[in-house]
Enzyme design. Structure first.
Site, PDB file in Angstrom:
ATOM      1  N   ASP A 264       0.820  -1.214   0.000  1.00 20.62           N
ATOM      2  CA  ASP A 264       0.000   0.000   0.000  1.00 20.62           C
ATOM      3  C   ASP A 264       0.849   1.257   0.000  1.00 20.62           C
ATOM      4  O   ASP A 264       1.585   1.512   0.952  1.00 20.62           O
ATOM      5  CB  ASP A 264      -0.907  -0.032   1.232  1.00 20.62           C
ATOM      6  CG  ASP A 264      -1.680   1.258   1.414  1.00 20.62           C
ATOM      7  OD1 ASP A 264      -2.105   1.837   0.401  1.00 20.62           O
ATOM      8  OD2 ASP A 264      -1.859   1.689   2.559  1.00 20.62           O
TER       9      ASP A 264
ATOM     10  N   ASP B  70      -2.495   5.744  -5.176  1.00 21.17           N
ATOM     11  CA  ASP B  70      -2.753   4.899  -4.006  1.00 21.17           C
ATOM     12  C   ASP B  70      -3.070   3.474  -4.448  1.00 21.17           C
ATOM     13  O   ASP B  70      -4.139   3.194  -4.976  1.00 21.17           O
ATOM     14  CB  ASP B  70      -3.915   5.483  -3.209  1.00 21.17           C
ATOM     15  CG  ASP B  70      -4.133   4.783  -1.877  1.00 21.17           C
ATOM     16  OD1 ASP B  70      -3.513   3.725  -1.645  1.00 21.17           O
ATOM     17  OD2 ASP B  70      -4.920   5.290  -1.066  1.00 21.17           O
TER      18      ASP B  70
END
Length: 387
Positions: free
Chosen positions: A86, A272
């Site tokens: 992430d 993201d």
């Protein structure tokens, strides 16, 4: 002499490829297909990008859409885990063997057992991250982390004792490995990627994502540490300077749907990998969903007629003066529900007020089409057309 030079260059190219650390990514059904609730995701994105006391990484709820995970190990001998890589957070956490037997989410996933690792070092500092359905909590420990065939020694990570919410139960991954800047690391922990470079495991502080969009493919994609794989993209990268060293945040020129332009005079955007959606200001995303013929159904979701996908308008994101286009097949998500396939818009509205917002968040819907390079050495993000 010329032939020798060519051979030498080829050998150097092969060696450069060999220096990369590669982790295969696997694609799975997203937890959101079990618990479809955009409203919950919006709350988590607000927490993630609108913290009162500066950026605070948020570990899970907007991972309702996380479909790509990879394998790592922790400890000696190695204990295996599946994690989401992430770019919107900076800590590594996995479930702990010490979690309560009443914690269903913990019981259903792989758990780290410090007693079985000869390289474990006790830390004990309390660790917690607040988000919508409660607080993920535990404590810090230090051990060897393995990924892509290399070992990161003395890596501090979090053992999660409490994992609230049904999202943890449904998740196909065990934990999260954050790839954001160290400035957003909880408890000031040095992130895994930093230690990989500091320990000489990669030549350059660069990593890149290739997400395979072919649903029939055996592998979901690949994350490459140390550089980018030129076999996975075409053309040159368009680089954008990171203007806030927390998340991978940069300036976007505009968003265009036909003759309508959004993000007028430029706006801030973030790459993201922790979500598959594209998020933007509510008013603008609502207009985009209407422009593609979306029908509001519930919790902020828009349904699209699957048969119209080939006729949907092109949506262009202008970055660094170059247009990055998404066709209908790129931004519409096909979801199986009650034996039928429905099509949902990949755009989600979220208002993040100043000073952190407004923000656009480019998730896997965008990264899937455009190979993305995260260059921490030069503080920049690069996009190129994925093959």
């Amino acid at each position: 002499m010329l032939i020798k030079s060519i051979i030498a260059l080829v050998c150097l190219a092969v060696l450069a490829q060999a220096d990369f650390v590669r982790v295969q990514l696997h694609k799975t059904e997203s937890a959101r297909q079990h618990f479809r609730n955009v409203d919950t995701e919006i709350k988590q994105l607000r927490l993630k990008y609108n913290a009162v006391s500066g950026p605070v990484p948020e570990p899970l709820s907007n991972y309702l859409d996380a479909q790509y995970y990879g394998a790592i190990t922790i400890g000696t001998p190695p204990q295996s885990f599946k994690v989401v890589f992430d770019t919107g957070s900076s800590n590594l956490w996995v479930p702990s063997k010490e979690c309560s037997f009443t914690n269903i989410a913990c019981l259903m996933h792989n758990k780290y057992n410090a007693k079985k690792s000869s390289t474990f070092e006790k830390n004990g500092t309390a660790f917690h991250i607040q988000y919508g359905s409660g607080s993920l909590s535990g404590y810090l420990s230090t051990d060897t982390v393995g990924l892509g065939g290399v070992s990161v020694t003395k890596q501090t990570f979090a053992e999660a004792i409490n994992e609230p919410g049904l999202v943890f139960v449904a998740a196909k991954f065990d934990g999260i490995l954050g790839l954001g800047y160290s400035s957003i690391s909880v408890d000031g922990v040095v992130p895994v990627f930093y230690n990989m470079f500091n320990q000489g495991l990669i030549d350059a502080p660069v990593f890149s994502f290739y997400l395979n969009r072919d649903p029939s493919a055996a592998e979901g994609g690949e994350i490459i540490f140390g550089g980018s794989d030129s076999n996975k993209y075409t053309g040159d990268f368009t680089y954008l300077s990171v203007d806030r060293k927390a998340y991978w945040q940069f300036k976007m020129d505009s968003v265009k749907v036909g003759d309508t332009e959004f993000c007028n005079n430029g706006c801030e955007a973030i790459a993201d990998t922790g979500t598959s959606l594209i998020a933007g200001p509510v008013s603008e995303v609502t207009a985009i969903n209407k422009a593609i013929g979306g029908t509001p159904i519930m919790n902020g979701e828009y349904m699209v007629d699957c048969s119209l996908i080939p006729k949907l308008p092109k949506i262009s994101f202008v970055l660094g003066g170059k247009s990055f286009d998404l066709e209908g097949a790129d931004y519409v998500l096909r979801v199986a529900q009650m034996g039928k396939t429905i099509c949902l818009s990949g755009f989600m509205g979220i208002d993040i007020p100043p000073p952190n917002g407004p923000l656009w968040i480019l998730g896997d819907v965008f990264i899937g089409k455009y190979y993305t390079e995260f260059d921490m050495g030069n503080d920049r993000v690069g996009f190129a057309t994925a093959v």
